[in-house]
Scaffold this motif. Structure first.
Motif, mmCIF file in Angstrom:
data_model
loop_
_atom_site.group_PDB
_atom_site.id
_atom_site.type_symbol
_atom_site.label_atom_id
_atom_site.label_comp_id
_atom_site.label_asym_id
_atom_site.label_seq_id
_atom_site.Cartn_x
_atom_site.Cartn_y
_atom_site.Cartn_z
ATOM 1 N N ASP A 59 16.754 -4.151 -2.758
ATOM 2 C CA ASP A 59 17.765 -3.663 -1.955
ATOM 3 C C ASP A 59 17.211 -2.696 -0.863
ATOM 4 O O ASP A 59 18.012 -2.066 -0.027
ATOM 5 C CB ASP A 59 19.266 -3.324 -2.577
ATOM 6 N N ALA A 60 16.130 -2.236 -1.105
ATOM 7 C CA ALA A 60 15.520 -1.011 -0.069
ATOM 8 C C ALA A 60 15.080 -1.820 1.075
ATOM 9 O O ALA A 60 14.650 -1.046 2.016
ATOM 10 C CB ALA A 60 14.671 -0.267 -0.922
ATOM 11 N N GLY A 107 13.393 2.416 3.115
ATOM 12 C CA GLY A 107 14.284 2.083 1.975
ATOM 13 C C GLY A 107 13.554 2.559 0.765
ATOM 14 O O GLY A 107 13.974 3.096 -0.279
ATOM 15 N N VAL A 108 12.203 2.088 0.694
ATOM 16 C CA VAL A 108 11.317 2.514 -0.641
ATOM 17 C C VAL A 108 11.429 3.978 -0.715
ATOM 18 O O VAL A 108 11.363 4.704 -1.826
ATOM 19 C CB VAL A 108 10.031 1.707 -0.467
ATOM 20 N N PRO A 136 15.293 10.470 -4.729
ATOM 21 C CA PRO A 136 16.890 10.459 -4.821
ATOM 22 C C PRO A 136 17.439 12.193 -4.691
ATOM 23 O O PRO A 136 16.617 12.848 -5.115
ATOM 24 C CB PRO A 136 17.273 10.167 -6.267
ATOM 25 N N LEU A 171 13.430 -3.592 -8.625
ATOM 26 C CA LEU A 171 13.886 -2.176 -8.277
ATOM 27 C C LEU A 171 14.189 -1.788 -6.756
ATOM 28 O O LEU A 171 15.106 -1.227 -6.360
ATOM 29 C CB LEU A 171 12.953 -1.257 -8.865
ATOM 30 N N PHE A 172 13.105 -2.200 -5.837
ATOM 31 C CA PHE A 172 13.228 -2.176 -4.357
ATOM 32 C C PHE A 172 13.814 -3.161 -3.502
ATOM 33 O O PHE A 172 13.870 -3.165 -2.288
ATOM 34 C CB PHE A 172 11.989 -1.759 -3.915
ATOM 35 N N ASP A 176 13.171 6.148 0.452
ATOM 36 C CA ASP A 176 14.613 6.947 0.173
ATOM 37 C C ASP A 176 14.912 6.597 -1.307
ATOM 38 O O ASP A 176 15.350 7.297 -2.103
ATOM 39 C CB ASP A 176 15.798 5.722 0.989
ATOM 40 N N LYS A 177 14.487 5.149 -1.835
ATOM 41 C CA LYS A 177 14.779 4.894 -3.347
ATOM 42 C C LYS A 177 13.906 5.943 -4.172
ATOM 43 O O LYS A 177 14.333 6.355 -5.298
ATOM 44 C CB LYS A 177 14.454 3.692 -3.740
#
Length: 145
Positions: free
Chosen positions: A6-7, A122-123, A129, A3-4, A125-126
């Motif tokens: 691409d974070a 990034g995490v 949403p 899940l993460f 940010d994910k």
């Protein structure tokens, strides 16, 4: 870990970092087990269920209190995520929490700060949403996948 991936820069969050993120944000290990609390870990304001930082909201509050508010807000907002230095992140988290996280993840504090400072923008940010901070149960569910 999926899940993460691409974070974080370079993709792929390793298990030690996921353990640290889980301990920081939700207080449960990757498996979601309800193991005995770590006697050496500092108590969080919301107990272990809220993570060592008091959950995502608590972490954001710590970042704001340490002068990193615009950085933290950029992670939650819909614009570009601002970076945070390992030193600034360490100051925001605090030494007792940092030590507990490093112990749980099985890495040095310096290694952990390097990885967390790269991954957290990034995490977070994910996890937020549309700029909305999710409930603890939602975060736990996402981190336990």
């Amino acid at each position: 870990m999926g899940l993460f991936d691409d974070a974080v820069p370079g993709g792929n969050i390793g298990k030690p970092l996921m353990i640290a993120l889980g301990a920081l944000l939700v207080g449960k290990m990757l498996s979601g087990s309800k193991s005995q609390p770590d006697a050496n870990a500092p108590a969080s304001p919301q107990g272990d269920e809220g993570g060592l930082a008091g959950g995502l909201g608590g972490l954001l509050d710590k970042l704001r209190a340490s002068g990193q508010g615009s950085t933290a807000d950029s992670w939650v907002g819909t614009g570009q995520n601002q970076p945070i230095s390992p030193n600034d992140l360490g100051q925001a988290i605090g030494q007792p929490t940092l030590k507990a996280l490093a112990d749980r993840a099985g890495m040095s504090e310096e290694q952990l700060l390097q990885q967390l400072s790269a991954a957290l923008p990034g995490v977070v940010d994910k996890l937020t949403p549309g700029g909305n901070v999710p409930q603890q149960e939602q975060i736990a569910s996402l981190l336990n996948r």
